[in-house]
Design a protein around this motif. Structure first.
Motif, PDB file in Angstrom:
ATOM      1  N   UNK A 278     -44.621  27.441  -7.866  1.00 44.04           N
ATOM      2  CA  UNK A 278     -44.208  28.824  -7.718  1.00 44.04           C
ATOM      3  C   UNK A 278     -45.066  29.782  -8.520  1.00 44.04           C
ATOM      4  N   UNK A 279     -44.661  31.032  -8.538  1.00 44.77           N
ATOM      5  CA  UNK A 279     -45.401  32.113  -9.210  1.00 44.77           C
ATOM      6  C   UNK A 279     -45.578  31.823 -10.696  1.00 44.77           C
ATOM      7  N   UNK A 280     -44.482  31.742 -11.444  1.00 43.10           N
ATOM      8  CA  UNK A 280     -44.574  31.488 -12.889  1.00 43.10           C
ATOM      9  C   UNK A 280     -44.940  30.028 -13.144  1.00 43.10           C
TER      10      UNK A 280
ATOM     11  N   UNK B 198     -50.735  15.768 -19.442  1.00 49.74           N
ATOM     12  CA  UNK B 198     -50.581  15.236 -18.087  1.00 49.74           C
ATOM     13  C   UNK B 198     -49.454  16.014 -17.427  1.00 49.74           C
ATOM     14  N   UNK B 199     -49.760  16.694 -16.325  1.00 48.55           N
ATOM     15  CA  UNK B 199     -48.808  17.614 -15.697  1.00 48.55           C
ATOM     16  C   UNK B 199     -48.144  16.947 -14.494  1.00 48.55           C
ATOM     17  N   UNK B 200     -46.822  17.031 -14.459  1.00 52.40           N
ATOM     18  CA  UNK B 200     -46.025  16.537 -13.340  1.00 52.40           C
ATOM     19  C   UNK B 200     -45.198  17.700 -12.795  1.00 52.40           C
ATOM     20  N   UNK B 201     -45.040  17.738 -11.483  1.00 49.53           N
ATOM     21  CA  UNK B 201     -44.362  18.863 -10.839  1.00 49.53           C
ATOM     22  C   UNK B 201     -43.288  18.343  -9.888  1.00 49.53           C
ATOM     23  N   UNK B 202     -42.093  18.939  -9.983  1.00 53.08           N
ATOM     24  CA  UNK B 202     -41.048  18.742  -8.971  1.00 53.08           C
ATOM     25  C   UNK B 202     -40.856  20.073  -8.271  1.00 53.08           C
ATOM     26  N   UNK B 203     -41.069  20.101  -6.972  1.00 50.10           N
ATOM     27  CA  UNK B 203     -40.965  21.356  -6.221  1.00 50.10           C
ATOM     28  C   UNK B 203     -40.710  21.013  -4.757  1.00 50.10           C
ATOM     29  N   UNK B 204     -39.609  21.532  -4.205  1.00 48.79           N
ATOM     30  CA  UNK B 204     -39.348  21.300  -2.778  1.00 48.79           C
ATOM     31  C   UNK B 204     -40.001  22.355  -1.887  1.00 48.79           C
ATOM     32  N   UNK B 205     -40.780  23.262  -2.512  1.00 48.11           N
ATOM     33  CA  UNK B 205     -41.680  24.201  -1.849  1.00 48.11           C
ATOM     34  C   UNK B 205     -41.015  25.181  -0.889  1.00 48.11           C
ATOM     35  N   UNK B 206     -39.830  25.742  -1.221  1.00 48.30           N
ATOM     36  CA  UNK B 206     -39.311  26.783  -0.334  1.00 48.30           C
ATOM     37  C   UNK B 206     -40.165  28.045  -0.406  1.00 48.30           C
ATOM     38  N   UNK B 207     -40.708  28.318  -1.588  1.00 51.71           N
ATOM     39  CA  UNK B 207     -41.606  29.469  -1.735  1.00 51.71           C
ATOM     40  C   UNK B 207     -42.871  29.102  -2.504  1.00 51.71           C
ATOM     41  N   UNK B 208     -42.919  27.874  -3.046  1.00 55.26           N
ATOM     42  CA  UNK B 208     -44.104  27.457  -3.795  1.00 55.26           C
ATOM     43  C   UNK B 208     -45.276  27.148  -2.883  1.00 55.26           C
ATOM     44  N   UNK B 209     -46.463  27.278  -3.439  1.00 53.25           N
ATOM     45  CA  UNK B 209     -47.688  27.049  -2.672  1.00 53.25           C
ATOM     46  C   UNK B 209     -48.570  26.059  -3.437  1.00 53.25           C
ATOM     47  N   UNK B 210     -48.741  24.834  -2.910  1.00 55.41           N
ATOM     48  CA  UNK B 210     -49.563  23.831  -3.586  1.00 55.41           C
ATOM     49  C   UNK B 210     -50.998  24.283  -3.821  1.00 55.41           C
ATOM     50  N   UNK B 211     -51.496  25.227  -3.020  1.00 57.08           N
ATOM     51  CA  UNK B 211     -52.880  25.679  -3.201  1.00 57.08           C
ATOM     52  C   UNK B 211     -53.077  26.437  -4.509  1.00 57.08           C
ATOM     53  N   UNK B 212     -51.986  26.842  -5.167  1.00 57.15           N
ATOM     54  CA  UNK B 212     -52.112  27.502  -6.466  1.00 57.15           C
ATOM     55  C   UNK B 212     -52.574  26.522  -7.554  1.00 57.15           C
ATOM     56  N   UNK B 213     -52.368  25.234  -7.335  1.00 52.30           N
ATOM     57  CA  UNK B 213     -52.704  24.217  -8.334  1.00 52.30           C
ATOM     58  C   UNK B 213     -53.967  23.493  -7.881  1.00 52.30           C
TER      59      UNK B 213
END
Length: 728
Positions: A10-12, A26-41
């Motif tokens: 997400x944004x923040x 080491x970064x781990x992410x949980x996101x079901x992507x309703x508004x998140x965009x994987x291209x930001x990472x």
């Protein structure tokens, strides 16, 4: 170190994840992507496409053992929360409680929760401190407030350290414009598209705008800090919407302004007091509104340029033709088959097939192929064909109404249609249920396989580290071979060498704990000249010992308390703290989380070795002591004395031998008296000449004088053994 960022696409969340990655996490992410965009990472990370309330999250926590969890995943629209409060509650309360449960269960050291200024409600007080009353007016604000209570209670009940940040109006690149995306983001979109800006009200309403990178910086700093509790995260400055437009004009934009009526529920002023976070975290916002807007505008312009340069691609529409054909095919097949049956029924055909009722066969075939609906249609058509056939052969309608054969035939058609249709529908429903269960199991299997492969990868990486790292656990294993003894006293002496070697320090002390957990007795220590170790320590006078002895936690002297060791860990045997190992000095570059974990692992290995030794001592007590006494046999006492001599030579740990004439004559009578007058770290045994000898551990000649006086009061006269004075 590992950090989990929920809502990391997400944004923040994307800025927070990026900050931790740049700091070596080491970064781990949980996101079901309703508004998140994987291209930001665009950096290496591990992501899981899950909702935070999903039970599968436990596998992620169990596998990875996170150091910190940053909980940003949430339903963020106030408008949506008003229309669908249940959805808001599922995400913002159930999701949070799931993350808190997993964090507490799997040893997360710091939990950071993103709350909101919405918890305050319509309060025009400026600046607004953390102590201001909370009066949220939307389900979103209420659920954030409930989330804060969850975090505080989880820390109180389960000991999970948590920090709650109440965000003011966050803005910056990557911010969405839908729902409550923010006035800055909405203005940016309209400016780059050269559309007029809409301001609700007169534009004099104020907000506290904070740039997203300042938020990410505060969250990162908080993750390794010692602070807990609730903090406002803001700039502490008011800026009106008109000021915002003026800043945009200063950036060479001349937007057209359209003023509309003020929206119901909008507050006139909003500014959060950030004094507390600046004081406790040593943090200040780095970007003022003008610089933050300039960076945001640049990002929007670059994105608009990329969108304009990209070839126009018409979105693919789902073809309705295929769906229409799939729907109408059963009806067409039904009609074709009916026409065939009608032709066979109305025309002459071979008499050998006269006994066949094609209408009944037609109903069975349609029911088997498509179930209830087509079976009932086939029944209706067959009944109509049967009536027509009877009328065609000379019957009339009235006679048919009184013809029992007619009603019996129609009943047979209906019965077969219902039975076949119901059976096929039930079978189809069962197949669909099995397919759904299979799909669920396949999804779970795929998820667990992914977790398993990731675990294997981590294991292989750890094995490489063990092979290549000079300070690895492989080295620990090699060094701790010295602990392979069944005599507790020898293990304590060996532990000093082990800890010195692994931790690269020469200031180690080991204290045993008395049975009441009220005193510690020094049993072994390093030979360092600058190390001043107390012979005994009273627990109630030493605050840091409570968590070490009773809670069995590693103590890290982060505040550099005077008189306290840098590191201190409990030695546990059979669930009880039996000793304490302390490290009093180490180089600054080694005072890291890595060496803290190294120290904890080493102490755990010592605990394991000591547990075995205590079990052996207990099991062999009948062979260690003279029957009916607490006096060690000659072999055991000689073995312990040899260990004391080694400790004296290697670590300069003093000891004294005491003996009195005639003591060998009354062993049974003296046993109880002598034992009561000694410490738990001292020994009474038979020397090679059969004399009862007292061994005072970690004692000098001066210390021995007090013991001699104590024995003299009970009528036992001892003296220091002259032949061992060199070891005194």
């Amino acid at each position: 170190m590992k950090v989990l960022v929920t809502g990391g696409y997400g944004f923040i969340g994307s800025f927070v994840a990026e900050r931790f990655f740049k700091e070596g996490y080491d970064v781990y992410i949980i996101d079901n992507r309703p508004s998140g965009k994987p291209e930001y990472i665009d950096f290496k990370h591990k992501a899981y496409n899950l909702s935070v309330e999903d039970r599968k999250c436990e596998e992620i926590f169990r596998t990875n053992q996170f150091d910190a969890v940053i909980h940003l995943a949430a339903q963020v629209s106030v408008h949506t929360s008003m229309e669908n409060p249940r959805l808001d509650t599922e995400s913002n309360v159930l999701g949070l409680s799931n993350m808190l449960s997993m964090s507490g269960k799997y040893g997360v050291k710091k939990f950071i929760f993103a709350s909101s200024a919405a918890v305050y409600g319509p309060i025009d007080q400026c600046p607004l401190p953390e102590t201001a009353p909370c009066n949220p007016i939307s389900p979103y604000g209420m659920n954030k407030w409930v989330g804060e209570i969850y975090c505080r209670k989880w820390e109180e009940i389960y000991g999970l350290e948590s920090i709650i940040f109440r965000f003011s109006n966050v803005y910056g690149p990557r911010q969405g414009t839908g729902g409550d995306g923010g006035v800055v983001s909405a203005f940016m979109e309209k400016i780059v598209r050269k559309e007029p800006l809409t301001i609700h009200g007169d534009g004099n309403q104020t907000r506290d705008f904070i740039y997203v990178q300042d938020v990410a910086d505060a969250i990162y700093r908080a993750s390794y800090s010692t602070i807990t509790g609730i903090y406002n995260l803001s700039t502490g400055k008011e800026s009106s919407i008109n000021d915002l437009v003026q800043h945009l004009s200063d950036l060479n934009f001349s937007p057209t302004i359209q003023y509309q009526e003020k929206r119901p529920g909008d507050i006139n002023r909003s500014m959060l007091d950030n004094t507390l976070i600046k004081k406790h975290l040593d943090w200040v916002p780095m970007f003022d509104l003008k610089e933050g807007l300039q960076r945001t505008v640049q990002w929007h312009e670059q994105r608009e340029t990329l969108n304009a340069a990209a070839p126009s691609v018409q979105p693919k529409r789902t073809s309705s033709i295929h769906k229409y054909i799939k729907t109408i095919v059963p009806y067409l097949e039904n009609l074709i088959l009916f026409l065939l049956v009608a032709w066979l029924t109305m025309n002459e055909y071979d008499a050998s097939y006269a006994y066949l009722d094609f209408k009944l066969i037609y109903i069975i075939i349609l029911g088997m192929l498509y179930g209830n609906r087509q079976a009932i249609i086939a029944f209706a058509l067959s009944t109509g064909l049967y009536v027509y056939y009877q009328l065609h052969n000379g019957s009339d309608v009235v006679s048919l109404l009184y013809d029992t054969d007619f009603f019996f035939q129609v009943s047979i058609y209906l019965f077969i249609a219902l039975i076949v249709g119901y059976t096929i529908e039930r079978k189809t429903a069962l197949i669909r249920t099995r397919e759904t269960q299979l799909a669920t199991l396949e999804e779970k299997h795929s998820f667990l396989s992914e977790v398993y492969q990731e675990t294997r990868l981590i294991k292989n990486e750890l094995q490489q580290q063990i092979m290549n790292n000079g300070d690895s656990f492989g080295k620990i294993y090699a060094v701790t071979k010295e602990l392979e003894s069944l005599e507790p006293d020898h293990i304590f002496t060996a532990t000093v060498s082990v800890v010195e070697s692994i931790m690269k320090s020469s200031s180690v002390t080991i204290y045993t704990v008395n049975s009441y957990h009220s005193y510690l007795r020094l049993v072994a220590h390093s030979k360092g000249e600058q190390l001043e170790a107390f012979k005994s320590i009273k627990v109630e006078d030493t605050p840091y010992l409570h968590s070490v002895l009773h809670e069995k936690k590693l103590f890290v002297n982060k505040n550099l308390q005077h008189g306290a060791p840098l590191l201190c860990a409990p030695v546990v045997s059979n669930g009880e703290t039996v000793a304490m190992i302390s490290l009093h000095d180490m180089s600054f570059e080694h005072f890291t989380l890595y060496y803290q974990n190294l120290f904890k692992v080493t102490v755990d290995l010592v605990s394991s070795a000591l547990s075995r030794a205590y079990s052996y001592v207990e099991a062999s007590s009948s062979q260690r002591y003279i029957q009916g006494t607490s006096i060690l046999t000659t072999d055991v006492f000689t073995h312990i004395l040899a260990g004391k001599k080694v400790a004296k030579a290697k670590h300069d740990i003093d000891y004294v031998l005491l003996q009195g004439s005639g003591m060998n004559a009354a062993a049974g009578q003296l046993s109880e008296v002598v034992s009561r007058s000694l410490r738990e770290t001292d020994y009474v045994g038979l020397d090679n000449n059969g004399n009862i000898t007292v061994l005072l551990s970690n004692s000098s000649i001066n210390d021995a004088s007090f013991v001699l006086e104590r024995f003299a009061k009970v009528g036992i006269h001892l003296q220091v053994m002259k032949e061992d004075v060199s070891y005194a």
